[in-house]
Design an enzyme around this catalytic site. Structure first.
Site, PDB file in Angstrom:
ATOM      1  N   ASP A  49       0.824  -1.227   0.000  1.00 23.43           N
ATOM      2  CA  ASP A  49       0.000   0.000   0.000  1.00 23.43           C
ATOM      3  C   ASP A  49       0.855   1.273   0.000  1.00 23.43           C
ATOM      4  OD1 ASP A  49       1.058  -0.018   2.522  1.00 23.43           O
ATOM      5  OD2 ASP A  49      -0.863  -0.003   3.589  1.00 23.43           O
ATOM      6  N   GLY A  50       2.183   1.099  -0.087  1.00 21.40           N
ATOM      7  CA  GLY A  50       3.057   2.275  -0.181  1.00 21.40           C
ATOM      8  C   GLY A  50       3.652   2.707   1.151  1.00 21.40           C
ATOM      9  N   GLU A  51       3.180   2.129   2.273  1.00 23.42           N
ATOM     10  CA  GLU A  51       3.733   2.532   3.571  1.00 23.42           C
ATOM     11  C   GLU A  51       5.180   2.040   3.700  1.00 23.42           C
ATOM     12  OE1 GLU A  51       1.015   1.141   6.550  1.00 23.42           O
ATOM     13  OE2 GLU A  51      -0.428   2.740   6.119  1.00 23.42           O
ATOM     14  N   ARG A  90      12.931  25.933   3.481  1.00 18.99           N
ATOM     15  CA  ARG A  90      12.680  27.203   2.787  1.00 18.99           C
ATOM     16  C   ARG A  90      11.378  27.880   3.228  1.00 18.99           C
ATOM     17  NH1 ARG A  90      14.078  25.919  -3.439  1.00 18.99           N
ATOM     18  NH2 ARG A  90      13.249  23.883  -2.866  1.00 18.99           N
ATOM     19  N   GLN A  91      10.445  27.081   3.797  1.00 22.73           N
ATOM     20  CA  GLN A  91       9.212  27.699   4.339  1.00 22.73           C
ATOM     21  C   GLN A  91       9.482  27.965   5.824  1.00 22.73           C
ATOM     22  OE1 GLN A  91       6.290  28.259   2.458  1.00 22.73           O
ATOM     23  NE2 GLN A  91       5.237  29.197   4.184  1.00 22.73           N
ATOM     24  N   HIS A 102      18.930  25.874   4.780  1.00 24.17           N
ATOM     25  CA  HIS A 102      18.609  27.125   4.072  1.00 24.17           C
ATOM     26  C   HIS A 102      18.632  28.335   5.006  1.00 24.17           C
ATOM     27  CE1 HIS A 102      17.199  29.567   0.829  1.00 24.17           C
ATOM     28  NE2 HIS A 102      16.149  29.959   1.536  1.00 24.17           N
ATOM     29  N   ASP A 117      22.184  35.457  -5.544  1.00 25.60           N
ATOM     30  CA  ASP A 117      21.301  36.417  -4.870  1.00 25.60           C
ATOM     31  C   ASP A 117      21.900  36.817  -3.524  1.00 25.60           C
ATOM     32  OD1 ASP A 117      20.698  34.298  -3.099  1.00 25.60           O
ATOM     33  OD2 ASP A 117      18.990  33.681  -4.312  1.00 25.60           O
ATOM     34  N   LYS A 134      18.637  39.124  -7.398  1.00 26.37           N
ATOM     35  CA  LYS A 134      17.599  38.260  -7.993  1.00 26.37           C
ATOM     36  C   LYS A 134      16.208  38.700  -7.552  1.00 26.37           C
ATOM     37  CE  LYS A 134      16.592  33.882  -6.331  1.00 26.37           C
ATOM     38  NZ  LYS A 134      16.910  32.467  -6.076  1.00 26.37           N
ATOM     39  N   ARG A 188      12.431  36.971  -7.612  1.00 25.39           N
ATOM     40  CA  ARG A 188      11.693  35.757  -7.967  1.00 25.39           C
ATOM     41  C   ARG A 188      10.341  36.150  -8.549  1.00 25.39           C
ATOM     42  NH1 ARG A 188      11.937  30.658  -8.129  1.00 25.39           N
ATOM     43  NH2 ARG A 188      13.918  30.300  -7.072  1.00 25.39           N
TER      44      ARG A 188
END
Ligand code: R5P
Length: 295
Positions: A34-36, A91-92, A124, A161, A184, A186
């Site tokens: 199932d992807g787990e 980055r957030q 970051h 940047d 820079k 964005r």
């Protein structure tokens, strides 16, 4: 000390264990139908200081990291240090628009629940580390990058940047070369505008240094500006080669003369190793505390 390599960072884990002259266990990680995630650290017990090396990118690697910490704890690890070569979601690190989550803090809060120490590489924004409850440090890839390019005939080191200006300064200073940064703006997730370079680059071999290359939009725009301004060659290096889609092909097919990144994310251009810098930091932490535990 025992180094455990997660699925994103097996080569780096092996190199690290070799430098530290300690045992390395590569965790077996697969997917259920199932992807787990299913992961396992082979062996009976881990009665030692344990270092888990695993990225938190892409998303499913975060689950593997959480599971590996639990497995290590259950196997009796005396302390757990997370080495996160590429810390996804960094980055957030602030709220740009109302209603957004503070993703970097969410990651730090959850990843730091079980561990005793965290080491990141060129995260970051270093301020993200304050969200960990345990000691956390960020080490720089600048030394490894400067060493790699030392004999490559570079004349000028540039950041694409202002955010990467300190990085260019660090690499430039180590290489004994002038450094500067471009401006820079964005425009969207994939498009940026780079203002014409102020520092003369006519007939110069320029090295652009950034922390992350994702779509490659920043680097392509910077290279176009530099070639238009008369640069003889443009080499590009970053710490984390995320390289979304066909970014490597797009970047190597045109104006760029050399493309390199560190082995925080493995790819065909990740030829610069950060293993010695990480090994030194682990040795420092161990010497300082006697052990890696926080208490
Ligand atoms: C931005 O602040 C970062 O330092 C990188 O310049 C950016 O993430 C690169 O992204 P892309 O390759 O998509 O332009």
């Amino acid at each position: 000390m025992i180094v455990i390599g997660g699925s994103t960072s097996r080569d780096l884990a092996k190199e690290l264990a070799m430098l530290l002259e300690c045992k390395c266990i590569l965790a077996s990680s697969t997917r259920f139908p199932d992807g787990e995630c299913y992961t396992r650290i082979e062996g009976e017990s881990l009665n030692d200081d344990v270092v888990i090396v695993q990225n938190t990118y892409p998303d499913h690697s975060i689950i593997e990291m959480l599971l590996l910490q639990d497995a290590a704890k259950r196997m009796g690890a005396r302390s757990i240090t997370l080495v996160i070569p590429y810390f996804g979601y960094a980055r957030q690190d602030r709220i740009f628009k109302p209603g957004e989550p503070l993703s970097a803090k969410v990651m730090a809060n959850h990843l730091g629940l079980v561990c005793d120490r965290v080491i990141t590489i060129d995260i970051h924004k270093e301020s993200v580390l304050k969200n960990f409850k345990c000691p956390a440090s960020d080490i720089k890839a600048s030394g490894a990058i400067a060493e790699y390019f030392m004999d490559k005939g570079i004349d000028l080191v540039l950041a694409p940047d202002a955010g990467a200006a300190e990085r260019a300064k660090d690499v430039g200073t180590r290489m004994g070369l002038p450094y500067d940064h471009l401006e820079k703006t964005r425009l969207s997730g994939t498009e940026v505008r780079i203002a014409p370079a102020k520092r003369g680059c006519v007939n110069k071999n320029v090295l652009i240094v950034d922390d992350i290359i994702a779509t490659g939009g920043t680097i392509l725009a910077a290279t176009i500006q530099l070639k238009e301004a008369g640069a003889k060659s443009v080499s590009v290096v970053c710490t984390h080669g995320v390289f979304t889609g066909d970014a490597i092909q797009r970047l190597t097919g045109g104006n760029i003369d050399a493309l390199l990144c560190c082995n925080t994310l493995e790819s065909k251009v990740s030829n610069i190793s950060v293993a010695s810098a990480v090994a030194e930091e682990l040795k420092r932490a161990k010497k300082k505390k006697g052990i890696l535990r926080k208490n």
